[in-house]
Design a protein around this motif. Sequence first.
Motif, PDB file in Angstrom:
ATOM      1  N   LYS A  75      41.964  43.673  31.077  1.00  0.00           N
ATOM      2  CA  LYS A  75      42.540  44.767  30.294  1.00  0.00           C
ATOM      3  C   LYS A  75      43.851  44.350  29.636  1.00  0.00           C
ATOM      4  O   LYS A  75      44.120  44.691  28.477  1.00  0.00           O
ATOM      5  CB  LYS A  75      42.767  45.978  31.208  1.00  0.00           C
ATOM      6  CG  LYS A  75      43.245  47.231  30.504  1.00  0.00           C
ATOM      7  CD  LYS A  75      43.348  48.378  31.491  1.00  0.00           C
ATOM      8  CE  LYS A  75      43.878  49.635  30.804  1.00  0.00           C
ATOM      9  NZ  LYS A  75      43.996  50.763  31.784  1.00  0.00           N
ATOM     10  N   ALA A  76      44.672  43.598  30.373  1.00  0.00           N
ATOM     11  CA  ALA A  76      45.960  43.140  29.831  1.00  0.00           C
ATOM     12  C   ALA A  76      45.745  42.178  28.656  1.00  0.00           C
ATOM     13  O   ALA A  76      46.442  42.267  27.634  1.00  0.00           O
ATOM     14  CB  ALA A  76      46.782  42.468  30.924  1.00  0.00           C
ATOM     15  N   ILE A  77      44.793  41.272  28.782  1.00  0.00           N
ATOM     16  CA  ILE A  77      44.510  40.329  27.702  1.00  0.00           C
ATOM     17  C   ILE A  77      43.995  41.069  26.469  1.00  0.00           C
ATOM     18  O   ILE A  77      44.383  40.763  25.333  1.00  0.00           O
ATOM     19  CB  ILE A  77      43.485  39.266  28.166  1.00  0.00           C
ATOM     20  CG1 ILE A  77      44.054  38.411  29.296  1.00  0.00           C
ATOM     21  CG2 ILE A  77      43.048  38.392  26.995  1.00  0.00           C
ATOM     22  CD1 ILE A  77      45.308  37.654  28.954  1.00  0.00           C
ATOM     23  N   LYS A  78      43.166  42.078  26.686  1.00  0.00           N
ATOM     24  CA  LYS A  78      42.663  42.888  25.571  1.00  0.00           C
ATOM     25  C   LYS A  78      43.807  43.626  24.890  1.00  0.00           C
ATOM     26  O   LYS A  78      43.859  43.707  23.647  1.00  0.00           O
ATOM     27  CB  LYS A  78      41.615  43.881  26.083  1.00  0.00           C
ATOM     28  CG  LYS A  78      41.003  44.734  24.982  1.00  0.00           C
ATOM     29  CD  LYS A  78      39.928  45.667  25.537  1.00  0.00           C
ATOM     30  CE  LYS A  78      39.312  46.509  24.436  1.00  0.00           C
ATOM     31  NZ  LYS A  78      38.266  47.433  24.981  1.00  0.00           N
ATOM     32  N   ILE A 104      39.840  33.339  25.427  1.00  0.00           N
ATOM     33  CA  ILE A 104      40.376  33.193  26.776  1.00  0.00           C
ATOM     34  C   ILE A 104      39.239  33.376  27.778  1.00  0.00           C
ATOM     35  O   ILE A 104      38.557  34.409  27.774  1.00  0.00           O
ATOM     36  CB  ILE A 104      41.476  34.242  27.074  1.00  0.00           C
ATOM     37  CG1 ILE A 104      42.509  34.293  25.936  1.00  0.00           C
ATOM     38  CG2 ILE A 104      42.134  33.947  28.420  1.00  0.00           C
ATOM     39  CD1 ILE A 104      43.262  33.029  25.713  1.00  0.00           C
ATOM     40  N   GLY A 105      38.998  32.390  28.623  1.00  0.00           N
ATOM     41  CA  GLY A 105      37.986  32.501  29.661  1.00  0.00           C
ATOM     42  C   GLY A 105      38.603  33.004  30.953  1.00  0.00           C
ATOM     43  O   GLY A 105      39.562  32.400  31.463  1.00  0.00           O
ATOM     44  N   ILE A 106      38.094  34.121  31.469  1.00  0.00           N
ATOM     45  CA  ILE A 106      38.595  34.677  32.731  1.00  0.00           C
ATOM     46  C   ILE A 106      37.534  34.432  33.800  1.00  0.00           C
ATOM     47  O   ILE A 106      36.408  34.908  33.694  1.00  0.00           O
ATOM     48  CB  ILE A 106      38.909  36.177  32.598  1.00  0.00           C
ATOM     49  CG1 ILE A 106      39.895  36.418  31.447  1.00  0.00           C
ATOM     50  CG2 ILE A 106      39.499  36.707  33.910  1.00  0.00           C
ATOM     51  CD1 ILE A 106      40.195  37.873  31.174  1.00  0.00           C
ATOM     52  N   LEU A 107      37.897  33.647  34.796  1.00  0.00           N
ATOM     53  CA  LEU A 107      36.954  33.235  35.837  1.00  0.00           C
ATOM     54  C   LEU A 107      36.653  34.399  36.772  1.00  0.00           C
ATOM     55  O   LEU A 107      37.549  34.934  37.426  1.00  0.00           O
ATOM     56  CB  LEU A 107      37.532  32.046  36.604  1.00  0.00           C
ATOM     57  CG  LEU A 107      37.662  30.780  35.737  1.00  0.00           C
ATOM     58  CD1 LEU A 107      38.778  29.884  36.243  1.00  0.00           C
ATOM     59  CD2 LEU A 107      36.348  30.023  35.685  1.00  0.00           C
ATOM     60  N   ASP A 108      35.392  34.787  36.825  1.00  0.00           N
ATOM     61  CA  ASP A 108      34.951  35.960  37.588  1.00  0.00           C
ATOM     62  C   ASP A 108      34.211  35.519  38.839  1.00  0.00           C
ATOM     63  O   ASP A 108      33.067  35.079  38.775  1.00  0.00           O
ATOM     64  CB  ASP A 108      34.050  36.830  36.716  1.00  0.00           C
ATOM     65  CG  ASP A 108      33.618  38.116  37.420  1.00  0.00           C
ATOM     66  OD1 ASP A 108      34.061  38.341  38.562  1.00  0.00           O
ATOM     67  OD2 ASP A 108      32.826  38.866  36.826  1.00  0.00           O
ATOM     68  N   TYR A 109      34.879  35.633  39.983  1.00  0.00           N
ATOM     69  CA  TYR A 109      34.242  35.320  41.259  1.00  0.00           C
ATOM     70  C   TYR A 109      34.390  36.489  42.232  1.00  0.00           C
ATOM     71  O   TYR A 109      34.345  36.323  43.447  1.00  0.00           O
ATOM     72  CB  TYR A 109      34.816  34.026  41.867  1.00  0.00           C
ATOM     73  CG  TYR A 109      36.306  34.082  42.173  1.00  0.00           C
ATOM     74  CD1 TYR A 109      36.763  34.284  43.471  1.00  0.00           C
ATOM     75  CD2 TYR A 109      37.249  33.945  41.161  1.00  0.00           C
ATOM     76  CE1 TYR A 109      38.114  34.351  43.753  1.00  0.00           C
ATOM     77  CE2 TYR A 109      38.593  34.005  41.429  1.00  0.00           C
ATOM     78  CZ  TYR A 109      39.030  34.209  42.741  1.00  0.00           C
ATOM     79  OH  TYR A 109      40.382  34.285  43.007  1.00  0.00           O
ATOM     80  N   GLY A 110      34.571  37.687  41.662  1.00  0.00           N
ATOM     81  CA  GLY A 110      34.685  38.886  42.474  1.00  0.00           C
ATOM     82  C   GLY A 110      36.101  39.253  42.859  1.00  0.00           C
ATOM     83  O   GLY A 110      36.301  40.101  43.738  1.00  0.00           O
ATOM     84  N   ALA A 111      37.111  38.654  42.229  1.00  0.00           N
ATOM     85  CA  ALA A 111      38.503  38.953  42.563  1.00  0.00           C
ATOM     86  C   ALA A 111      38.853  40.384  42.182  1.00  0.00           C
ATOM     87  O   ALA A 111      38.428  40.890  41.143  1.00  0.00           O
ATOM     88  CB  ALA A 111      39.434  37.983  41.836  1.00  0.00           C
ATOM     89  N   GLY A 112      39.671  41.013  43.024  1.00  0.00           N
ATOM     90  CA  GLY A 112      39.987  42.423  42.847  1.00  0.00           C
ATOM     91  C   GLY A 112      40.790  42.743  41.603  1.00  0.00           C
ATOM     92  O   GLY A 112      40.755  43.875  41.120  1.00  0.00           O
ATOM     93  N   ASN A 113      41.549  41.779  41.082  1.00  0.00           N
ATOM     94  CA  ASN A 113      42.369  42.062  39.902  1.00  0.00           C
ATOM     95  C   ASN A 113      41.724  41.597  38.598  1.00  0.00           C
ATOM     96  O   ASN A 113      42.373  41.535  37.564  1.00  0.00           O
ATOM     97  CB  ASN A 113      43.763  41.443  40.051  1.00  0.00           C
ATOM     98  CG  ASN A 113      43.735  39.917  40.173  1.00  0.00           C
ATOM     99  OD1 ASN A 113      42.753  39.343  40.654  1.00  0.00           O
ATOM    100  ND2 ASN A 113      44.805  39.273  39.779  1.00  0.00           N
ATOM    101  N   MET A 114      40.437  41.286  38.664  1.00  0.00           N
ATOM    102  CA  MET A 114      39.720  40.800  37.486  1.00  0.00           C
ATOM    103  C   MET A 114      39.829  41.790  36.313  1.00  0.00           C
ATOM    104  O   MET A 114      40.170  41.409  35.186  1.00  0.00           O
ATOM    105  CB  MET A 114      38.248  40.588  37.855  1.00  0.00           C
ATOM    106  CG  MET A 114      37.325  40.275  36.704  1.00  0.00           C
ATOM    107  SD  MET A 114      37.510  38.589  36.134  1.00  0.00           S
ATOM    108  CE  MET A 114      36.828  38.742  34.500  1.00  0.00           C
ATOM    109  N   HIS A 115      39.541  43.056  36.569  1.00  0.00           N
ATOM    110  CA  HIS A 115      39.508  44.051  35.496  1.00  0.00           C
ATOM    111  C   HIS A 115      40.887  44.260  34.892  1.00  0.00           C
ATOM    112  O   HIS A 115      41.021  44.365  33.662  1.00  0.00           O
ATOM    113  CB  HIS A 115      38.972  45.386  36.016  1.00  0.00           C
ATOM    114  CG  HIS A 115      38.957  46.471  34.985  1.00  0.00           C
ATOM    115  ND1 HIS A 115      38.095  46.464  33.914  1.00  0.00           N
ATOM    116  CD2 HIS A 115      39.728  47.588  34.857  1.00  0.00           C
ATOM    117  CE1 HIS A 115      38.323  47.541  33.163  1.00  0.00           C
ATOM    118  NE2 HIS A 115      39.303  48.230  33.709  1.00  0.00           N
ATOM    119  N   SER A 116      41.940  44.306  35.723  1.00  0.00           N
ATOM    120  CA  SER A 116      43.286  44.548  35.198  1.00  0.00           C
ATOM    121  C   SER A 116      43.784  43.369  34.375  1.00  0.00           C
ATOM    122  O   SER A 116      44.496  43.554  33.379  1.00  0.00           O
ATOM    123  CB  SER A 116      44.270  44.872  36.336  1.00  0.00           C
ATOM    124  OG  SER A 116      44.265  43.864  37.320  1.00  0.00           O
TER     125      SER A 116
END
Length: 207
Positions: A17-20, A2-14
């Motif tokens: 964590k949910a996918i993990k 699963i690719g999670i697009l990281d552009y500085g969004a505040g909910n990136m980490h959560s």
Amino acid sequence: MIGILDYGAGNMHSVEKAIKKLGYPSIRIEDGTCTEEIDQLILPGVGHAEQAMIQLEERGLIPYIQRKVEEGIPLLGICLGMQLLLEKSDEGNTQGLGLLKGTVPYFDETKLKVPHMGWNEVKDAKQHFLLKDLPEASDFYFVHSYFAAPISSDDIIGLTDYGDEFASAIGNDYVMGVQFHPEKSGEAGLKLLDNFCRYAKKKVTSC
């Protein structure tokens, strides 16, 4: 993967964590040079539409997203990430990715408390796999002042009542978005993310 697009969004980490927690491998995609083979993409989002599009552009992620969608890679937008899938947002008069037809207007604050915040019900509108094995109406957690207005009713997956009904989940089998935060919505949210990771498959295109 699963690719999670990281552009500085505040909910990136959560979201990560949910996918993990669901047991799926994931990778952060920070710019358009990523060559990792992925099965699905997630576009998270919290914040301002204009600034989000600026960050996506500066990181080379706009052409990356467009290319992957053209290749048939399924994409899920979350909250602001969902709104960016559409053509235009009233927030900063911002041009979106245009992957789905429609606009993103502001709630009428003369009639409603804005932002729309807290738990609210999402009603299944078309038996889409995102809502598979969830009750016909399930509660999810919302925080937003703008909402998706897709042109075609065929693009409405879920509906929520806040003064009037609005589209709280939109898309088709390959590009889809949810206005609420599944990563903050307990078991129902995890089930929705699991449905995306499990059932969203690459679109087969003929030469």
